[in-house]
Enzyme design. Structure first.
Site, mmCIF file in Angstrom:
data_model
loop_
_atom_site.group_PDB
_atom_site.id
_atom_site.type_symbol
_atom_site.label_atom_id
_atom_site.label_comp_id
_atom_site.label_asym_id
_atom_site.label_seq_id
_atom_site.Cartn_x
_atom_site.Cartn_y
_atom_site.Cartn_z
ATOM 1 N N HIS A 273 -5.563 -4.297 0.186
ATOM 2 C CA HIS A 273 -5.557 -2.661 -1.451
ATOM 3 C C HIS A 273 -5.978 -3.463 -2.465
ATOM 4 O O HIS A 273 -5.725 -2.796 -3.843
ATOM 5 C CB HIS A 273 -4.169 -2.750 -1.262
ATOM 6 C CG HIS A 273 -4.322 -1.169 -0.092
ATOM 7 N ND1 HIS A 273 -4.564 -0.121 -0.073
ATOM 8 C CD2 HIS A 273 -3.940 -1.818 1.249
ATOM 9 C CE1 HIS A 273 -4.769 0.631 1.249
ATOM 10 N NE2 HIS A 273 -3.617 -0.701 1.979
ATOM 11 N N SER B 26 0.519 -1.427 -0.243
ATOM 12 C CA SER B 26 0.114 0.116 0.115
ATOM 13 C C SER B 26 0.540 1.071 -0.301
ATOM 14 O O SER B 26 0.199 2.345 -0.375
ATOM 15 C CB SER B 26 -1.441 0.215 1.013
ATOM 16 O OG SER B 26 -0.643 0.140 2.570
ATOM 17 N N LYS C 64 -11.634 -0.680 3.082
ATOM 18 C CA LYS C 64 -11.134 0.376 1.849
ATOM 19 C C LYS C 64 -12.016 0.611 1.044
ATOM 20 O O LYS C 64 -12.665 1.433 0.844
ATOM 21 C CB LYS C 64 -9.457 0.182 2.331
ATOM 22 C CG LYS C 64 -8.323 -0.426 3.216
ATOM 23 C CD LYS C 64 -7.165 -0.407 2.616
ATOM 24 C CE LYS C 64 -6.144 -0.967 4.010
ATOM 25 N NZ LYS C 64 -6.261 -0.370 5.230
HETATM 26 C C1 LIG Z 1 -1.679 -4.931 3.449
HETATM 27 C C2 LIG Z 1 -3.307 -4.266 5.151
HETATM 28 N N1 LIG Z 1 -3.453 -5.436 6.007
HETATM 29 C C3 LIG Z 1 -4.448 -5.120 6.627
HETATM 30 C C4 LIG Z 1 -4.434 -3.969 7.353
HETATM 31 C C5 LIG Z 1 -5.699 -3.268 8.475
HETATM 32 O O1 LIG Z 1 -7.040 -3.365 7.994
HETATM 33 P P1 LIG Z 1 -8.043 -2.062 8.821
HETATM 34 O O2 LIG Z 1 -8.155 -0.729 8.866
HETATM 35 O O3 LIG Z 1 -10.089 -3.446 8.349
HETATM 36 O O4 LIG Z 1 -7.920 -3.004 10.390
HETATM 37 C C6 LIG Z 1 -4.119 -3.432 6.177
HETATM 38 C C7 LIG Z 1 -4.504 -1.190 6.297
HETATM 39 O O5 LIG Z 1 -3.924 -0.320 6.666
HETATM 40 C C8 LIG Z 1 -3.712 -3.119 5.331
HETATM 41 O O6 LIG Z 1 -2.778 -1.858 4.294
#
Ligand SMILES: Cc1ncc(COP(=O)(O)O)c(C=O)c1O
Length: 391
Positions: free
Chosen positions: A208, A180, A239
């Site tokens: 993402h 990301s 997201k």
């Molecule tokens: C690759 C990845 N995994 C997990 C998450 C966490 O997601 P959540 O905001 O739903 O906890 C994110 C978000 O920042 C992410 O970019």
């Protein structure tokens, strides 16, 4: 010295190094434009890729769910019972992703904490990309398995590590799908080939990729047409789906195992009915049309091309994520501050979120941005870029 003085010292250290993050307060819904300190700003910060976070169809679904189910789930699902709407969401996610089953948990972060420690014991070995998301790192830290960190996207290095550990029976390769901070993709086809050669499981965090890659946003596995060859997909509804909540998708037996043993499922209450209903509405929209996904890509391409023409370094992104590489944290913070003064909200990202010396503004495009929005943002990036000597 007081018991908590170390906190003040640490915070002062962050301020001194320019690493202190001042979090802005948003006084409106999260949309293409947001209100901060009473002023309207063009929003280039959010992961609301498809503009669903304040979509009327999702809002209506959430309101109807509150009327039917109330606002809270009551307790953890294994004790208080699961509401049928959670099961419906899980069916819909599995169908959308093309997997046998799915389990929903409270967030994307929770998915990685749920699944990694359950799969890996102390006799086992896991292989993890050096730039994997913090929640994967935390999931890995919860295991006693041997850890092998391979250089970012380097499949030759991964192969060598797999070869060195080929006698260990249980192996798991873990990667982000879309990284990301840079917007580049995991080389999933090559990784799956290696996994099949060395009899390892593959897990991809599609946080993402969801709503961004693949047919109508079905994610990275669909994008590379690897259905049935990736063991575990984790992801988030926070997201592109615009809501909140995480899911783990895979085989029916994996999901059954998680239901019995995964700690975020067993020891933390379920998502609220309103969240769950809004997530289902997001899937409905994507199953009806790929229009929001196409618009997102169109916007990403336009914005990135224009910035490159101006002379900005937009890194290695293969997705609508547009990092504007600025080097030192100080420059990135100054850039963000000047953009803010020019009515553009784009946060600087610096160490520890990205490596030192690789600070940036990460512009997050959305299907909700109009062409006028993008032109305005480009004009302001050019202005500030020239002022700070970046272009
Ligand atoms: C690759 C990845 N995994 C997990 C998450 C966490 O997601 P959540 O905001 O739903 O906890 C994110 C978000 O920042 C992410 O970019």
């Amino acid at each position: 010295m007081g018991r908590q003085d170390f906190i003040d010292q640490t915070l002062a250290g962050l301020r001194e190094k320019g690493l202190y993050n001042t979090i802005r307060t948003i006084e409106s819904a999260n949309e293409a434009w947001v209100t901060i300190d009473g002023k309207r700003l063009l929003n280039l910060c959010s992961n609301n890729y498809l503009g669903f976070a304040n979509d009327e169809r999702l809002r209506n679904a959430a309101k109807a769910a509150i009327d039917k189910y109330g606002v809270g789930p009551g307790a953890v699902r294994s004790i208080a019972g699961t509401q049928d709407i959670h099961l419906e969401l899980e069916r819909r996610i599995a169908e959308f992703k093309g997997t046998e089953a799915a389990l929903s948990v409270q967030s994307g972060l929770c998915t990685n904490l749920a699944v990694i420690p359950l799969l890996m014991g102390k006799e086992d070995v896991l292989f993890t990309d050096e730039l994997n998301h913090a929640s994967i790192i935390d999931g890995v830290r919860l295991t006693k398995a041997q850890r092998v960190i391979f250089p970012h996207r380097d499949m030759a290095a991964l192969e060598q590590k797999l070869e060195e550990h080929k006698d260990i029976p249980k192996k798991l390769i873990i990667t982000d799908g879309v990284f990301s901070m840079d917007g580049d993709l995991a080389p999933l086809p090559a990784m799956v080939e290696l996994a099949e050669t060395y009899d390892a499981m593959v897990m991809v965090d599609d946080a993402h990729g969801e709503g961004v890659l693949g047919r109508s946003g079905r994610g990275i596995v669909d994008h590379f047409d690897l259905h049935g060859r990736v063991d575990i997909e984790t992801g988030t509804m926070s997201k592109a789906f615009g809501v909140m909540g995480g899911y783990i998708a895979g085989s029916a037996r994996l999901v059954e195992y998680l239901r019995q043993r995964a700690r975020p499922f067993l020891f933390s209450s379920a998502s609220t009915p309103a969240d769950v209903a809004a997530c289902i509405a997001a899937i409905d929209i994507l199953e009806e049309s790929d229009e929001p996904v196409r618009k997102l890509w169109e916007n990403g391409k336009y914005f990135k091309t224009k910035l490159q023409e101006l002379g900005f370094d937009t890194g290695v992104s293969e997705t609508p994520i547009t990092p504007v590489m600025l080097g030192e944290a100080d420059t990135a913070w100054a850039f963000s501050k000047r953009l803010f003064e020019e009515d553009v909200f784009a946060t600087a990202i610096a160490f520890p979120t990205v490596p030192r010396g690789k600070a940036r503004i990460r512009a997050m495009l959305s299907a909700a941005h109009t062409r006028e929005d993008l032109d305005l943002a480009i004009e302001k990036f050019a202005l500030v870029g020239r002022e700070l000597g970046v272009i």
